[in-house]
Design a protein around this motif. Structure first.
Motif, PDB file in Angstrom:
ATOM      1  N   LEU A 348       0.852  -1.189   0.000  1.00 48.33           N
ATOM      2  CA  LEU A 348       0.000   0.000   0.000  1.00 48.33           C
ATOM      3  C   LEU A 348       0.884   1.233   0.000  1.00 48.33           C
ATOM      4  N   LYS A 349       0.634   2.139  -0.911  1.00 48.57           N
ATOM      5  CA  LYS A 349       1.439   3.355  -0.992  1.00 48.57           C
ATOM      6  C   LYS A 349       1.221   4.211   0.252  1.00 48.57           C
ATOM      7  N   GLU A 350       2.211   5.020   0.587  1.00 49.15           N
ATOM      8  CA  GLU A 350       2.176   5.795   1.837  1.00 49.15           C
ATOM      9  C   GLU A 350       0.970   6.717   1.916  1.00 49.15           C
ATOM     10  N   ASP A 351       0.563   7.295   0.788  1.00 51.90           N
ATOM     11  CA  ASP A 351      -0.572   8.219   0.810  1.00 51.90           C
ATOM     12  C   ASP A 351      -1.916   7.490   0.722  1.00 51.90           C
ATOM     13  N   GLN A 352      -1.879   6.153   0.807  1.00 46.69           N
ATOM     14  CA  GLN A 352      -3.100   5.327   0.748  1.00 46.69           C
ATOM     15  C   GLN A 352      -3.857   5.482  -0.579  1.00 46.69           C
ATOM     16  N   ALA A 353      -3.201   6.062  -1.574  1.00 47.35           N
ATOM     17  CA  ALA A 353      -3.913   6.349  -2.826  1.00 47.35           C
ATOM     18  C   ALA A 353      -3.816   5.226  -3.833  1.00 47.35           C
ATOM     19  N   GLY A 354      -3.079   4.167  -3.538  1.00 43.19           N
ATOM     20  CA  GLY A 354      -2.954   3.088  -4.502  1.00 43.19           C
ATOM     21  C   GLY A 354      -2.231   1.897  -3.928  1.00 43.19           C
ATOM     22  N   VAL A 355      -2.340   0.769  -4.637  1.00 40.13           N
ATOM     23  CA  VAL A 355      -1.633  -0.453  -4.276  1.00 40.13           C
ATOM     24  C   VAL A 355      -0.617  -0.739  -5.362  1.00 40.13           C
ATOM     25  N   SER A 356       0.632  -0.953  -4.958  1.00 37.95           N
ATOM     26  CA  SER A 356       1.708  -1.230  -5.900  1.00 37.95           C
ATOM     27  C   SER A 356       1.909  -2.733  -6.013  1.00 37.95           C
ATOM     28  N   LEU A 357       1.943  -3.242  -7.258  1.00 39.62           N
ATOM     29  CA  LEU A 357       2.178  -4.659  -7.536  1.00 39.62           C
ATOM     30  C   LEU A 357       3.521  -4.786  -8.246  1.00 39.62           C
ATOM     31  N   ASP A 358       4.391  -5.695  -7.764  1.00 37.25           N
ATOM     32  CA  ASP A 358       5.720  -5.891  -8.341  1.00 37.25           C
ATOM     33  C   ASP A 358       5.961  -7.382  -8.542  1.00 37.25           C
ATOM     34  N   TRP A 359       6.517  -7.739  -9.708  1.00 37.77           N
ATOM     35  CA  TRP A 359       6.840  -9.125 -10.016  1.00 37.77           C
ATOM     36  C   TRP A 359       7.962  -9.164 -11.038  1.00 37.77           C
ATOM     37  N   PHE A 360       8.485 -10.367 -11.329  1.00 38.74           N
ATOM     38  CA  PHE A 360       9.588 -10.485 -12.275  1.00 38.74           C
ATOM     39  C   PHE A 360       9.478 -11.814 -13.017  1.00 38.74           C
ATOM     40  N   THR A 361      10.212 -11.901 -14.150  1.00 44.42           N
ATOM     41  CA  THR A 361      10.400 -13.162 -14.862  1.00 44.42           C
ATOM     42  C   THR A 361      11.887 -13.460 -14.908  1.00 44.42           C
ATOM     43  N   GLU A 362      12.235 -14.749 -14.816  1.00 40.62           N
ATOM     44  CA  GLU A 362      13.646 -15.132 -14.904  1.00 40.62           C
ATOM     45  C   GLU A 362      14.113 -15.127 -16.354  1.00 40.62           C
ATOM     46  N   THR A 363      13.299 -15.704 -17.255  1.00 40.06           N
ATOM     47  CA  THR A 363      13.585 -15.694 -18.692  1.00 40.06           C
ATOM     48  C   THR A 363      12.264 -15.543 -19.418  1.00 40.06           C
ATOM     49  N   GLU A 364      12.319 -15.132 -20.692  1.00 39.79           N
ATOM     50  CA  GLU A 364      11.109 -14.979 -21.500  1.00 39.79           C
ATOM     51  C   GLU A 364      11.369 -15.453 -22.923  1.00 39.79           C
ATOM     52  N   GLY A 365      10.300 -16.038 -23.513  1.00 38.29           N
ATOM     53  CA  GLY A 365      10.335 -16.393 -24.927  1.00 38.29           C
ATOM     54  C   GLY A 365       9.535 -15.375 -25.719  1.00 38.29           C
ATOM     55  N   ASP A 366       8.449 -15.832 -26.374  1.00 40.39           N
ATOM     56  CA  ASP A 366       7.613 -14.911 -27.138  1.00 40.39           C
ATOM     57  C   ASP A 366       7.017 -13.850 -26.222  1.00 40.39           C
ATOM     58  N   PRO A 367       6.864 -12.608 -26.712  1.00 42.77           N
ATOM     59  CA  PRO A 367       6.205 -11.573 -25.894  1.00 42.77           C
ATOM     60  C   PRO A 367       4.767 -11.989 -25.566  1.00 42.77           C
ATOM     61  N   GLY A 368       4.311 -11.562 -24.407  1.00 36.77           N
ATOM     62  CA  GLY A 368       2.953 -11.871 -23.984  1.00 36.77           C
ATOM     63  C   GLY A 368       2.321 -10.695 -23.273  1.00 36.77           C
TER      64      GLY A 368
END
Length: 527
Positions: A348-368
């Motif tokens: 939750l962002k400090e100003d309570q104005a939004g939720v931040s989502l973070d993720w990653f990929t190790e490797t990628e093939g075709d774009p998706g």
């Protein structure tokens, strides 16, 4: 001992039956200028049925009933009407039928004339009884079909038949067959209907043999598909023919394919044969690109072909008696595997104005595409809140982030998940994560844009429209010298207000929103 009064009543009933029958079938029917030769069942367009009609026994058929008239055709039959009952498999249906066969003209003899629409099941016996046909002997104005009734009429002649009349269709041959897996001996089932029995049969089994039996059994040279022809001739010497392709079942093969990693041989084909007589022999070969082949014997139920690169493959299975089976498949390159992405975190962002989502990929093939989904209740009714395109084609980790600012105003625990879609297929779901947010100061938050308005366009945006779906709100706009009020049902995230502000003069407009748990005022400047 039965009393005399009882016997008398029975005699009256019997006398009444014969009296009604004589009225229906005999009275005023001594001049038969018109007779009924037969009734025919036809398709819904009035065309006779043929062996090309692919009906199965018991299948419902919507069709038509036609009558063919005969007689002296002396030219003095006008406005002809037929009355009859319809029975399907001896059961009356539809009540008493009435059909006008000609109106103020002579009826057509020897020609099929429409009598009624009818629905029955293919193979049913359709009969008619209580047939009575009446007509006028001249075509004077007023002597129409509507003037003819079943009752005795001095100005109308009639034809009657006390016997049941079976509605005919042409002889229509049809066949079915019963073939066991890997068995070249096939039982044939004759399903011919129509025409006039008895029938004579002529079977031809793709040139390998013939039969004149009604339901023959024939042994073909092997497991394959064959053209079988059946010609049927009825008692009127009318012949019709049908040809069908029959296939003797080979071994059934179910497969499960695992894709391979790019530039690796990690794909596999799980082969699961059934039917025939085990054990089986499994053979495989890659056709594009070429170069991979193999065989294994003594397979009982399943066999895994592994260490395969991408490409097209043919898999053949043969049972212990030489009965074959065949399947083609393709091993694709896995665009992303379960172990190659993750780390989804929400904060939750400090100003309570939004939720931040973070993720990653190790490797990628075709774009998706990453589809970010949210649910605002424990029932997990997910809906899409955003889409993020992936970069694609990378052997190094790639980090992604998104901020969800359209949070539900009622607060509480909300849930997120991500679908990763490559080549229009969901490749993998992320883990389910959740976070608790606080309720906003107002139970429902609205805003408008553009504000100030331009070009008399004004849109009301509902931040929490899903919670208000199908609810009623009252929208009021007023200025110093004008007022408008309108009730609305919430159907989406946006409500267009351009029509409401159009009559207002330039200046400040107060937009007031009211409803269950809703109370908000917004100041709008109209330029």
């Amino acid at each position: 001992m039965k009393t005399q009064s009882y016997i008398y009543r029975c005699l009256l009933l019997v006398f009444g039956f014969f009296l009604n029958a004589s009225i229906l079938f005999a009275q005023n029917c001594n001049q038969n200028n018109v007779t009924v030769e037969r009734f025919e069942l036809r398709d819904v367009n009035g065309n006779p049925f043929t062996s090309a009609d692919d009906y199965q026994l018991g299948e419902e058929v919507s069709g038509t009933l036609y009558v063919i008239l005969g007689g002296s055709n002396s030219g003095n039959a006008y406005s002809t009407v037929a009355f009859f009952n319809i029975l399907i498999n001896e059961t009356p249906v539809s009540g008493r039928q009435r059909a006008c066969l000609s109106e103020l003209v002579n009826p057509q003899f020897g020609t099929a004339i429409f009598a009624s629409d009818l629905t029955w099941n293919w193979g049913d016996k359709v009969t008619l009884n209580g047939l009575l046909v009446r007509w006028f002997t001249n075509g004077n104005e007023g002597n129409t079909c509507n003037q003819i009734t079943e009752d005795t009429n001095k100005s109308a002649q009639c034809f009657a038949s006390p016997d049941d009349i079976e509605a005919e269709i042409p002889v229509v041959p049809n066949l079915d067959f019963d073939a066991e897996t890997c068995n070249p001996t096939v039982d044939f089932i004759n399903q011919t209907i129509g025409g006039k029995p008895p029938y004579t049969y002529a079977w031809n089994f793709d040139g390998y043999g013939t039969s004149i039996e009604a339901n023959p059994t024939f042994t073909f040279p092997g497991i394959d598909s064959y053209e079988v022809t059946l010609s049927v001739t009825d008692a009127d010497d009318i012949t019709n023919t049908i040809t069908k392709t029959i296939t003797i079942p080979a071994i059934e093969i179910e497969i499960e394919v695992t894709p391979t990693r790019i530039n690796e041989s990690t794909g596999s084909i799980l082969v699961q044969p059934s039917g025939g007589t085990g054990p089986y022999t499994v053979e495989w070969i890659s056709t594009d690109p070429e170069g991979i082949s193999g065989t294994v014997t003594g397979v009982d139920n399943t066999y895994l072909i592994d260490n395969l690169p991408f490409g097209n493959y043919e898999v053949s299975v043969t049972d212990s008696q030489g009965c074959p089976g065949f399947v083609e498949t393709f091993i694709d390159i896995a665009t992303i595997l379960f172990s190659r992405w993750g780390g989804l975190e929400v904060t939750l962002k400090e100003d309570q104005a939004g939720v931040s989502l973070d993720w990653f990929t190790e490797t990628e093939g075709d774009p998706g595409v990453f589809q970010i989904e949210r649910a605002d209740n424990p029932d997990l009714d997910f809906y899409n809140v955003a889409e993020i395109k992936s970069s694609g084609f990378s052997d190094n980790p790639i980090w992604y982030s998104h901020v969800d600012t359209e949070l539900p105003s009622q607060g509480g625990r909300i849930y997120y998940r991500i679908n990763y879609i490559v080549n229009n297929e969901i490749d993998v779901f992320s883990d389910l994560v959740s976070i608790v947010i606080e309720a906003s100061e107002e139970a429902v938050h609205f805003n408008t844009y553009p504000n100030p308005t331009t070009g008399e366009k004004l849109t009301l945006r509902l931040h929490n429209h899903r919670a208000l779906h199908n609810k009623e709100i009252t929208v009021s706009l007023f200025s110093a010298n004008y007022f408008v009020n309108k009730e609305m049902i919430v159907q989406g995230q946006f409500i267009e207000l351009g029509d409401l502000i159009r009559p207002f003069p330039k200046g400040v407009i107060i937009l007031q929103l009211r409803g269950e748990g809703i109370h908000q005022n917004i100041k709008v400047m109209k330029k």
